[in-house]
Design an enzyme around this catalytic site. Structure first.
Site, PDB file in Angstrom:
ATOM      1  N   VAL A 186    -115.953  34.599 118.074  1.00 15.42           N
ATOM      2  CA  VAL A 186    -115.063  35.278 119.020  1.00 15.42           C
ATOM      3  C   VAL A 186    -115.575  35.266 120.456  1.00 15.42           C
ATOM      4  O   VAL A 186    -114.895  35.752 121.359  1.00 15.42           O
ATOM      5  CB  VAL A 186    -114.801  36.730 118.579  1.00 15.42           C
ATOM      6  CG1 VAL A 186    -114.038  36.761 117.264  1.00 15.42           C
ATOM      7  CG2 VAL A 186    -116.100  37.515 118.471  1.00 15.42           C
ATOM      8  N   GLY A 187    -116.787  34.746 120.678  1.00 19.45           N
ATOM      9  CA  GLY A 187    -117.320  34.683 122.038  1.00 19.45           C
ATOM     10  C   GLY A 187    -118.529  35.560 122.284  1.00 19.45           C
ATOM     11  O   GLY A 187    -118.905  35.803 123.442  1.00 19.45           O
TER      12      GLY A 187
ATOM     13  N   LYS B 133    -131.070  37.036 119.076  1.00 25.34           N
ATOM     14  CA  LYS B 133    -130.071  36.961 118.019  1.00 25.34           C
ATOM     15  C   LYS B 133    -130.877  36.960 116.729  1.00 25.34           C
ATOM     16  O   LYS B 133    -131.215  35.895 116.194  1.00 25.34           O
ATOM     17  CB  LYS B 133    -129.210  35.700 118.134  1.00 25.34           C
ATOM     18  CG  LYS B 133    -128.110  35.662 117.074  1.00 25.34           C
ATOM     19  CD  LYS B 133    -127.086  34.577 117.335  1.00 25.34           C
ATOM     20  CE  LYS B 133    -125.976  34.652 116.291  1.00 25.34           C
ATOM     21  NZ  LYS B 133    -124.855  33.755 116.583  1.00 25.34           N
TER      22      LYS B 133
ATOM     23  N   GLY C 107    -125.308  40.179 117.564  1.00 26.43           N
ATOM     24  CA  GLY C 107    -125.165  40.257 116.125  1.00 26.43           C
ATOM     25  C   GLY C 107    -124.650  38.956 115.536  1.00 26.43           C
ATOM     26  O   GLY C 107    -124.452  37.966 116.236  1.00 26.43           O
TER      27      GLY C 107
ATOM     28  N   GLY D 127    -121.526  37.530 113.125  1.00 29.01           N
ATOM     29  CA  GLY D 127    -120.256  37.883 112.515  1.00 29.01           C
ATOM     30  C   GLY D 127    -119.790  39.274 112.935  1.00 29.01           C
ATOM     31  O   GLY D 127    -119.972  39.686 114.086  1.00 29.01           O
TER      32      GLY D 127
END
Length: 230
Positions: free
Chosen positions: A19-20, A43, A114, A116
């Protein structure tokens, strides 16, 4: 809950995958570093490709190694729990928190991207939401400005209401080919989620995940980035 003196932690999660999140994390990272705020980004979990890790490595001028950015990497494009079980690898929450604290103690602000959505299982016994709950942090929910985002965003915010946080914002990421819902999604979400801010980021080009393009994009939308960080 992690308590780290003088370090602000911002967790960037998503209403879905793809989603970006990485683009927004990179934009915020570059913006803060250019604003004389010593910022690093992690990450902690990444599966399938190291591309996101390599991008964040470049944006922070190699200050962290790839293994410091992503201490838990699996080659298979699966949820971390599934990938870890496949390799008979056990991940414990205290180990994840130690990796985060080690980096947080080196900067004024730590961005954590994060993997997902908020209920993705990271290991046996805990999800992304559980990790967020253990951090004293702000939360940014990244949502795509497309059909379906109202449902996905409302579900994500509802799931996050069960945990303590310093502040929550929704960032709506636009895409090149906008559908009929794109013109009204922000207004509807702002009404339904009030007083939670819903802030837009425009489409920044197909090559926006290249560092040179990112620097140009940051200059274009630095006022929007400042509002997201306020």
């Amino acid at each position: 809950m992690i308590r780290i003196d003088l370090t602000r932690i911002i967790f960037i999660t998503g209403a879905d995958t793809g989603v970006g999140k990485t683009l927004l994390t990179g934009l915020l990272l570059h913006h803060l570093r250019q604003s004389d705020c010593h910022t690093l980004a992690m990450k902690p979990f990444c599966c399938g490709s190291r591309a996101d890790t390599e991008f964040l490595h470049a944006v922070q001028d190699g200050e962290l190694t790839p293994d410091e950015i992503t201490p838990f990497f699996f080659e298979e494009p699966l949820a971390p729990l599934v990938a870890a079980l496949k390799h008979h690898h056990t991940i414990h929450m205290p180990d994840v928190l130690r990796q985060i604290k080690r980096v947080a103690n080196r900067c004024q602000c730590l961005l954590i991207e994060g993997i997902g959505g908020v209920l993705v299982p990271l290991a046996e016994g805990f999800t992304v939401r559980d990790l967020i709950a253990r951090l004293q942090c702000d939360i940014i929910v990244v949502s795509p400005n497309r059909l379906g985002t109202i449902n996905h965003t409302l579900l994500t915010v509802e799931a996050l209401k069960t945990i303590e946080n310093k502040g929550l914002k929704v960032v709506l990421m636009s895409h090149k080919n906008q559908d009929a819902s794109a013109g009204s999604n922000r207004r509807v979400l702002a009404e339904l989620l009030a007083p939670t801010p819903v802030l837009p980021v425009p489409f920044l080009g197909a090559k926006s995940l290249r560092f040179e393009a990112l620097k140009k994009s940051r200059r274009k939308i630095q006022k929007s980035l400042a509002r997201i960080l306020a």
